[in-house]
Write an enzyme that holds these catalytic residues in place. Structure first.
Site, PDB file in Angstrom:
ATOM      1  CB  ALA A   1       4.850   2.651   0.958  1.00 39.56           C
ATOM      2  CE  LYS A   2       5.284  -1.150   8.077  1.00 44.36           C
ATOM      3  NZ  LYS A   2       6.254  -0.290   8.780  1.00 44.36           N
ATOM      4  N   GLY A   3       4.085  -2.788   3.380  1.00 43.05           N
ATOM      5  CA  GLY A   3       3.722  -4.026   2.703  1.00 43.05           C
ATOM      6  C   GLY A   3       3.669  -5.149   3.701  1.00 43.05           C
TER       7      GLY A   3
ATOM      8  CB  VAL B   1      -0.930   0.022   1.237  1.00 42.39           C
ATOM      9  CG1 VAL B   1      -1.748   1.307   1.256  1.00 42.39           C
ATOM     10  CG2 VAL B   1      -1.859  -1.184   1.246  1.00 42.39           C
TER      11      VAL B   1
END
Ligand code: NAD
Length: 437
Positions: free
Chosen positions: A126-128, A81
């Protein structure tokens, strides 16, 4: 072929609760509630606010891999995201944990935007994550999951687009596999695609310890504010991974007594002080914290309510909540983890004299040294560890002072001050750039 991108409806045709996959997540609700609280106190353009309340882009991918044990194919689900690309490439960790879902990753991405805003870094958030338990997977399975995930999200990552780093359940090796997979795809070595990678692959000296060091710089500044001496302080730390163990080492070096520590398998306590080096050696052999022989085991629910000077959650989100907040007996809570305190707990704690160093400030040392790593990789000019630590300390203190001054001037909690600074930085940039087309 690239996996589908989850479309984010435009603000005009968005019904009130548009994307249940985000909105049903308690962690995403928590992030949205914080944004609403900032909006109620500041003068942010409503259109910009609307844009900030949803991620710019979210991708959900299937990750089929062959399992080592029996050769069968198992499908994992991965998420990336990107909350904002306004200030530069988006930046954020990749976590491997069984409970990872789209809402949690979207919340963490939003917090990364505010964090980069407070620290004045040229990144968006962001992050995943991949829903898996790394402790249950072989090294080969982890490598295949990581490489397949990287391949699936190739269309939205890049050194000028989105740069990953380690988080819960991932480490330098994970970043090395992403670096290699990306480089094989573009046809040249591209170390600036990830940060937190091994030093010999263009990683930054001091990156592994950076988040913990940043936490401790904030703690030392707070102790000064409160007229407390490190040598008189005790600490309780939840999580003994990358961040928690670095916090323990840095605190112990400055004379703070670590009296209780926990990990996902259990917790221990020793009022005379836990020998952190011995505990690290114990954990390095693959044993859980609870089996450390030089301390007594305590039930995990007791860990966070153990009386201490410094309480450091360094594991998961929402662990300080309406059930335990009123029982916390600490002078300072240093939020090394992301989102460890729920808004309900915040309300309860605001009636106490506990000083909270909020996550988006407290753990910003990680992304700050990631920024140093990215700059060094682009320039191919590398710094010494002393230079890295000096710059980190300066930037953490600048961030801490900006948040504390804002809290004082406007009579805000440290959390609201941190959120306001972070949100306003991104909001101002969005407003100045305008709306495309
Ligand atoms: P890690 O995987 O290295 O360590 C996590 C630790 O938490 C382990 O000791 C694990 O056993 C423990 N843990 C897991 N579930 C637990 C539970 N239910 N109860 C108690 N302990 C539990 O992860 P990390 O990189 O140290 O990240 C920890 C936190 O810090 C996360 O919230 C992460 O988002 C945040 N953070 C990490 C970085 C970074 O640079 N790694 C930067 C900023 C923020």
């Amino acid at each position: 072929m690239a996996a589908p991108v989850v479309p984010i409806p435009s603000t005009n045709d968005r019904p009130h609760h548009p994307i249940p996959v985000f909105e049903s997540s308690p962690t995403f609700q928590m992030a949205c509630r914080q944004l609403e609280m900032v909006a109620a106190q500041t003068d942010i353009d409503p259109g910009v606010l609307e844009r900030l309340s949803m991620p710019k882009r979210a991708m959900v991918v299937s990750i089929p891999i062959r399992m080592d044990r029996d050769g069968r194919t198992e499908n994992f689900v991965g998420f990336r995201v990107q909350h904002s690309l306004t200030s530069g490439p988006s930046k954020g960790g990749l976590r491997y944990h069984p409970s990872v879902d789209l809402g949690e990753v979207a919340a963490l991405a939003m917090w990364m935007s505010w964090k980069c805003g407070i620290m004045n870094l040229p990144f968006g958030g962001a992050k995943g994550g991949i829903a898996c338990d790394p402790a249950e997977l072989t090294r080969g399975e982890l490598e295949r999951i990581t490489r397949r995930f990287t391949d699936e999200v190739l269309s939205i990552i890049g050194p000028r687009m989105d740069v990953m780093a380690p988080d819960l359940g991932t480490d330098e090796q994970t970043m090395a596999w992403i670096y290699d997979t990306y480089s094989m795809h573009v046809g040249y070595a591209c170390p600036e695609i990830v940060t937190g990678k091994p030093i010999e692959l263009g990683g930054c000296v001091g990156r592994r310890e950076a988040t913990g060091r940043g936490v401790v710089y904030c703690i030392l500044e707070t102790l000064k504010e409160l007229n407390l001496k490190p040598g008189d302080a005790t600490a309780v730390v939840q999580g003994f991974g990358n961040v928690g163990s670095a916090v323990c080492h840095e605190l112990a070096q400055r004379g703070v007594k670590i009296i209780a520590v926990g990990d996902r398998y259990g917790s221990i306590r020793n009022n005379r002080g836990i020998n952190v080096s011995a505990l690290s050696q114990h954990v390095a052999t693959g044993k859980p914290v609870r089996d450390f022989p030089e301390a007594e085991q305590i039930p995990s629910e007791e860990l966070l309510v153990t009386p201490c000077t410094l309480l450091v959650p360094a594991a998961l989100e929402r662990v300080i909540n309406h059930r335990n907040a009123s029982q916390i007996r600490a002078r300072i809570i240093a939020e090394a983890a992301n989102g460890p305190t729920t808004p309900e707990a915040d309300t309860i704690l605001s009636d106490s004299d506990i000083f909270i160093i909020p996550d988006i400030l407290c753990n910003a040392g990680g992304v700050t040294v990631s920024y140093f790593e990215w700059v060094q990789d682009i320039q191919q000019f590398f710094w010494s560890e002393a230079e890295v630590n000096n710059h980190l300390e300066k930037m953490m203190l600048r961030g801490f002072n900006r948040v504390r001054d804002m809290a004082r001037e406007h009579d805000l909690t440290m959390r609201m001050a941190a959120l306001s600074l972070g949100v306003q930085k991104v909001a101002t940039e969005k407003a100045r750039r305008g709306l495309f087309p």
